[in-house]
Motif scaffolding. Structure first.
Motif, PDB file in Angstrom:
ATOM      1  N   GLY A  51      -1.815   5.662   0.712  1.00 37.14           N
ATOM      2  CA  GLY A  51      -1.951   4.240   0.396  1.00 37.14           C
ATOM      3  C   GLY A  51      -3.109   3.581   1.129  1.00 37.14           C
ATOM      4  O   GLY A  51      -4.123   4.219   1.423  1.00 37.14           O
ATOM      5  N   LEU A  52      -2.932   2.311   1.462  1.00 37.19           N
ATOM      6  CA  LEU A  52      -4.012   1.498   2.018  1.00 37.19           C
ATOM      7  C   LEU A  52      -3.891   1.366   3.530  1.00 37.19           C
ATOM      8  O   LEU A  52      -2.826   1.035   4.059  1.00 37.19           O
ATOM      9  CB  LEU A  52      -3.988   0.102   1.384  1.00 37.19           C
ATOM     10  CG  LEU A  52      -5.143  -0.832   1.741  1.00 37.19           C
ATOM     11  CD1 LEU A  52      -6.460  -0.299   1.186  1.00 37.19           C
ATOM     12  CD2 LEU A  52      -4.873  -2.237   1.204  1.00 37.19           C
ATOM     13  N   ALA A  60      -4.562   1.366  11.270  1.00 36.71           N
ATOM     14  CA  ALA A  60      -3.126   1.346  10.986  1.00 36.71           C
ATOM     15  C   ALA A  60      -2.892   1.175   9.484  1.00 36.71           C
ATOM     16  O   ALA A  60      -3.723   0.598   8.774  1.00 36.71           O
ATOM     17  CB  ALA A  60      -2.445   0.208  11.742  1.00 36.71           C
ATOM     18  N   PRO A  61      -1.745   1.659   8.995  1.00 33.21           N
ATOM     19  CA  PRO A  61      -1.410   1.471   7.584  1.00 33.21           C
ATOM     20  C   PRO A  61      -1.011   0.028   7.303  1.00 33.21           C
ATOM     21  O   PRO A  61      -0.409  -0.636   8.148  1.00 33.21           O
ATOM     22  CB  PRO A  61      -0.226   2.415   7.371  1.00 33.21           C
ATOM     23  CG  PRO A  61       0.408   2.525   8.728  1.00 33.21           C
ATOM     24  CD  PRO A  61      -0.709   2.439   9.715  1.00 33.21           C
ATOM     25  N   VAL A  62      -1.334  -0.449   6.111  1.00 38.70           N
ATOM     26  CA  VAL A  62      -0.913  -1.786   5.710  1.00 38.70           C
ATOM     27  C   VAL A  62      -0.058  -1.766   4.440  1.00 38.70           C
ATOM     28  O   VAL A  62       0.744  -2.667   4.225  1.00 38.70           O
ATOM     29  CB  VAL A  62      -2.124  -2.730   5.497  1.00 38.70           C
ATOM     30  CG1 VAL A  62      -2.810  -3.035   6.814  1.00 38.70           C
ATOM     31  CG2 VAL A  62      -3.128  -2.159   4.516  1.00 38.70           C
ATOM     32  N   ALA A  63      -0.214  -0.749   3.608  1.00 40.80           N
ATOM     33  CA  ALA A  63       0.608  -0.628   2.392  1.00 40.80           C
ATOM     34  C   ALA A  63       0.627   0.844   1.997  1.00 40.80           C
ATOM     35  O   ALA A  63      -0.292   1.323   1.321  1.00 40.80           O
ATOM     36  CB  ALA A  63       0.050  -1.487   1.265  1.00 40.80           C
ATOM     37  N   VAL A  64       1.664   1.560   2.458  1.00 38.16           N
ATOM     38  CA  VAL A  64       1.705   3.002   2.225  1.00 38.16           C
ATOM     39  C   VAL A  64       3.041   3.428   1.633  1.00 38.16           C
ATOM     40  O   VAL A  64       4.026   2.692   1.664  1.00 38.16           O
ATOM     41  CB  VAL A  64       1.451   3.787   3.530  1.00 38.16           C
ATOM     42  CG1 VAL A  64       0.081   3.470   4.101  1.00 38.16           C
ATOM     43  CG2 VAL A  64       2.535   3.500   4.562  1.00 38.16           C
ATOM     44  N   SER A  65       3.047   4.651   1.106  1.00 34.30           N
ATOM     45  CA  SER A  65       4.251   5.255   0.534  1.00 34.30           C
ATOM     46  C   SER A  65       4.458   6.612   1.168  1.00 34.30           C
ATOM     47  O   SER A  65       3.494   7.293   1.536  1.00 34.30           O
ATOM     48  CB  SER A  65       4.096   5.397  -0.984  1.00 34.30           C
ATOM     49  OG  SER A  65       5.152   6.176  -1.526  1.00 34.30           O
ATOM     50  N   ARG A  66       5.712   7.032   1.331  1.00 34.67           N
ATOM     51  CA  ARG A  66       5.988   8.354   1.869  1.00 34.67           C
ATOM     52  C   ARG A  66       5.595   9.447   0.884  1.00 34.67           C
ATOM     53  O   ARG A  66       5.411  10.599   1.267  1.00 34.67           O
ATOM     54  CB  ARG A  66       7.472   8.472   2.232  1.00 34.67           C
ATOM     55  CG  ARG A  66       7.902   7.580   3.400  1.00 34.67           C
ATOM     56  CD  ARG A  66       9.349   7.785   3.756  1.00 34.67           C
ATOM     57  NE  ARG A  66       9.752   6.942   4.885  1.00 34.67           N
ATOM     58  CZ  ARG A  66      10.975   6.915   5.387  1.00 34.67           C
ATOM     59  NH1 ARG A  66      11.932   7.679   4.837  1.00 34.67           N
ATOM     60  NH2 ARG A  66      11.264   6.133   6.414  1.00 34.67           N
TER      61      ARG A  66
END
Length: 206
Positions: A38-39, A52-58
């Motif tokens: 993701g982002l 750092a992640p801001v909008a992620v999926s497993r």
């Protein structure tokens, strides 16, 4: 695209993460990366690097490479700044006291800049911001809690929202001093402690 959209793209560039290799060296600012999950966002200043992640999926959602979260603070204030602030906090006790530790990006020097109180109680302070030099950056935002323990209040949370800084609270000024700290990176926060040598100890993102 209109000029406003182009201006936003210039201010906040977006790149994809290569499958092999590393990210290219970036300039200071806010950069976004599309990774395999993701982002992500990289924030760079002369004293901080935070990815750092801001909008992620497993679950994998893009064909791009992976990233690992990190936060690095490349500067730390000398011990005498802490001593100077604590002396001011004791003078103003039981009222709150506030100041900044300003770092000069040009020559690497540090300065403790007290904040002139406009109104202060044992649980609140309003103040004037000190003037900073052309190359100075207010890296550490510090205030005391008088006789109360060090913690971050809802007012502190609101003050820190959207900022890029180190936020410190000194408590129990008249007793065994307590300290609370965090690195604030826009909407992310990292617990922070100071060891006996004045060096940062960074915890996992809250």
């Amino acid at each position: 695209m209109n000029e406003e959209t182009l201006a936003i793209q210039d201010m906040f560039p977006v790149s994809h993460v290569p499958i092999c290799g590393t990210l290219p060296k970036s300039t200071d600012g806010v950069h976004y990366y599309v990774a395999g999950d993701g982002l992500w966002r990289l924030v760079r200043t002369p004293w901080l690097s935070a990815l750092a992640p801001v909008a992620v999926s497993r679950k994998g959602v893009t064909p791009f490479g992976d990233l690992e979260e990190h936060v690095q603070v490349t500067v730390s204030p000398p011990k005498h700044l802490w001593i100077d602030f604590l002396a001011d906090a004791k003078k103003q006790f039981p009222l709150e006291c506030a100041g900044v530790f300003a770092w000069n990006a040009g020559d690497g020097s540090w300065r403790y800049a007290p904040r002139n109180p406009l109104r202060a109680t044992g649980s609140f302070i309003a103040y004037e911001e000190p003037a900073l030099g052309a190359d100075e950056i207010a890296v550490v935002d510090i205030h005391s809690h008088g006789r109360h323990a060090a913690f971050f209040s809802s007012t502190d949370d609101e003050d820190d929202r959207g900022a890029i800084k180190i936020s410190m609270v000194v408590g129990n000024v008249d007793d065994v001093v307590t300290l609370a700290g965090r690195i604030v990176v826009l909407d992310h926060q990292y617990p922070l402690a100071v060891d006996g040598d004045g060096q940062w100890q960074i915890g996992a993102r809250a």
